[in-house]
Design a protein around this motif. Structure first.
Motif, PDB file in Angstrom:
ATOM      1  N   UNK A  25       4.017   5.704  -5.453  1.00 53.53           N
ATOM      2  CA  UNK A  25       3.941   5.772  -6.910  1.00 53.53           C
ATOM      3  C   UNK A  25       2.910   6.818  -7.342  1.00 53.53           C
ATOM      4  N   UNK A  26       1.743   6.798  -6.695  1.00 57.56           N
ATOM      5  CA  UNK A  26       0.706   7.784  -7.007  1.00 57.56           C
ATOM      6  C   UNK A  26       1.203   9.201  -6.709  1.00 57.56           C
ATOM      7  N   UNK A  57       3.524  10.294  -9.448  1.00 58.25           N
ATOM      8  CA  UNK A  57       2.760  10.671 -10.637  1.00 58.25           C
ATOM      9  C   UNK A  57       2.100  12.026 -10.460  1.00 58.25           C
ATOM     10  N   UNK A  58       1.537  12.272  -9.283  1.00 59.01           N
ATOM     11  CA  UNK A  58       0.899  13.564  -9.026  1.00 59.01           C
ATOM     12  C   UNK A  58       1.922  14.700  -9.066  1.00 59.01           C
ATOM     13  N   UNK A  59       3.115  14.458  -8.515  1.00 60.13           N
ATOM     14  CA  UNK A  59       4.160  15.487  -8.571  1.00 60.13           C
ATOM     15  C   UNK A  59       4.554  15.779 -10.012  1.00 60.13           C
ATOM     16  N   UNK A  60       4.701  14.730 -10.823  1.00 62.79           N
ATOM     17  CA  UNK A  60       5.043  14.919 -12.229  1.00 62.79           C
ATOM     18  C   UNK A  60       3.959  15.721 -12.949  1.00 62.79           C
ATOM     19  N   UNK A  61       2.686  15.357 -12.688  1.00 60.66           N
ATOM     20  CA  UNK A  61       1.586  16.088 -13.306  1.00 60.66           C
ATOM     21  C   UNK A  61       1.605  17.553 -12.873  1.00 60.66           C
ATOM     22  N   UNK A  62       1.853  17.807 -11.591  1.00 62.92           N
ATOM     23  CA  UNK A  62       1.888  19.174 -11.074  1.00 62.92           C
ATOM     24  C   UNK A  62       3.024  19.960 -11.724  1.00 62.92           C
ATOM     25  N   UNK A  63       4.197  19.337 -11.828  1.00 59.66           N
ATOM     26  CA  UNK A  63       5.333  19.995 -12.479  1.00 59.66           C
ATOM     27  C   UNK A  63       5.011  20.291 -13.936  1.00 59.66           C
ATOM     28  N   UNK A  64       4.387  19.324 -14.625  1.00 60.04           N
ATOM     29  CA  UNK A  64       4.019  19.516 -16.040  1.00 60.04           C
ATOM     30  C   UNK A  64       3.021  20.661 -16.177  1.00 60.04           C
ATOM     31  N   UNK A  65       2.026  20.708 -15.263  1.00 58.57           N
ATOM     32  CA  UNK A  65       1.049  21.792 -15.300  1.00 58.57           C
ATOM     33  C   UNK A  65       1.713  23.143 -15.062  1.00 58.57           C
ATOM     34  N   UNK A  66       2.654  23.188 -14.107  1.00 63.26           N
ATOM     35  CA  UNK A  66       3.358  24.446 -13.828  1.00 63.26           C
ATOM     36  C   UNK A  66       4.185  24.874 -15.036  1.00 63.26           C
ATOM     37  N   UNK A  67       4.842  23.948 -15.697  1.00 63.22           N
ATOM     38  CA  UNK A  67       5.628  24.266 -16.900  1.00 63.22           C
ATOM     39  C   UNK A  67       4.727  24.815 -18.012  1.00 63.22           C
ATOM     40  N   UNK A  68       3.599  24.126 -18.218  1.00 62.26           N
ATOM     41  CA  UNK A  68       2.671  24.573 -19.256  1.00 62.26           C
ATOM     42  C   UNK A  68       2.129  25.958 -18.929  1.00 62.26           C
ATOM     43  N   UNK A  69       1.811  26.176 -17.653  1.00 65.05           N
ATOM     44  CA  UNK A  69       1.301  27.482 -17.235  1.00 65.05           C
ATOM     45  C   UNK A  69       2.372  28.554 -17.416  1.00 65.05           C
ATOM     46  N   UNK A  70       3.611  28.249 -17.066  1.00 64.74           N
ATOM     47  CA  UNK A  70       4.715  29.189 -17.229  1.00 64.74           C
ATOM     48  C   UNK A  70       4.971  29.497 -18.707  1.00 64.74           C
ATOM     49  N   UNK A  90       0.838  -1.210   0.000  1.00 63.34           N
ATOM     50  CA  UNK A  90       0.000   0.000   0.000  1.00 63.34           C
ATOM     51  C   UNK A  90       0.866   1.250   0.000  1.00 63.34           C
ATOM     52  N   UNK A  91       1.929   1.240   0.803  1.00 61.44           N
ATOM     53  CA  UNK A  91       2.840   2.379   0.860  1.00 61.44           C
ATOM     54  C   UNK A  91       3.525   2.598  -0.488  1.00 61.44           C
ATOM     55  N   UNK A  92       3.971   1.519  -1.119  1.00 63.26           N
ATOM     56  CA  UNK A  92       4.614   1.642  -2.431  1.00 63.26           C
ATOM     57  C   UNK A  92       3.639   2.192  -3.471  1.00 63.26           C
ATOM     58  N   UNK A  93       2.392   1.716  -3.416  1.00 65.76           N
ATOM     59  CA  UNK A  93       1.374   2.212  -4.343  1.00 65.76           C
ATOM     60  C   UNK A  93       1.137   3.704  -4.128  1.00 65.76           C
ATOM     61  N   UNK A  94       1.041   4.106  -2.861  1.00 63.42           N
ATOM     62  CA  UNK A  94       0.818   5.522  -2.558  1.00 63.42           C
ATOM     63  C   UNK A  94       2.019   6.371  -2.972  1.00 63.42           C
TER      64      UNK A  94
END
Length: 196
Positions: free
Chosen positions: A127-128, A131-144, A121-125
């Motif tokens: 991993x999630x 993924x959320x950090x990557x998505x957030x970074x991608x969103x920030x890059x796109x916004x910038x 469960x910890x490994x799954x969390x």
């Protein structure tokens, strides 16, 4: 007498002696001793005056060896009973230990399974979360990038209007520090008056 009054076998006299005491003291027949012992076996441990057991009184009677034989038999029976008890005790202790060890082993297995589930469960969390950090970074890059594009478009048009305004006005390259004086120092002195 025992058939008529069964409690008589438990009655003591003024010296706290029971019928079994008298049977050993006066050398009663073996079948009488057997009947007394079967009817009231606890009598063998009852003390009379001067802390005398029934077996102690056998040495004063006509058959003193009887007391010694019975005492030996009793000691042997007690020893055998103690050994049997010790064996049973060891069996019970070993059974309890093995049951306890099995129980501990089962508990350990259960805890290990629970730990594995929690680890998964910890490994799954994690991993999630990655993924959320990557998505957030991608969103920030796109916004910038979008903000940069917007500002560069706005900056280009402002820059072009500024350039056009600047081209319409003539540039004054001379600064007050770099301007040459058109009048000579003598003239200037005459204008402000000479002081003497």
């Amino acid at each position: 007498l025992i058939d008529i009054y069964p409690k008589s076998i438990r009655c003591a006299d003024d010296q706290d002696m029971l019928p079994l005491h008298y049977a050993f003291r006066f050398g009663a027949a073996d079948d009488v001793l057997l009947l007394l012992l079967e009817s009231f076996p606890q009598a063998i441990g009852k003390m009379a005056v001067k802390n005398r057991l029934p077996l102690d009184l056998a040495q004063y009677g006509p058959r003193p060896e009887r007391g010694k034989m019975i005492e030996y038999y009793m000691q042997s029976a007690v020893r055998n009973a103690k050994e049997e008890w010790d064996r049973e005790y060891e069996k019970i202790v070993s059974r309890v230990k093995s049951d306890s060890e099995e129980s501990v082993a089962k508990d350990m297995e259960t805890k290990e399974r629970e730990l594995d589930v929690k680890r998964d469960e910890l490994m799954r969390l994690q991993h999630e979360l990655t993924l959320l950090r990557r998505e957030k970074i991608q969103e920030e890059r796109e916004s910038l990038n979008a903000t940069k594009d917007k500002s560069s478009r706005n900056g280009w048009s402002k820059g072009s209007t500024n350039n056009s305004k600047q081209s319409k006005q003539p540039k004054d390259t001379s600064s007050p520090k770099t301007k040459k004086l058109s009048t000579s120092p003598k003239k200037m002195l005459s204008m402000f008056g000479r002081r003497k």
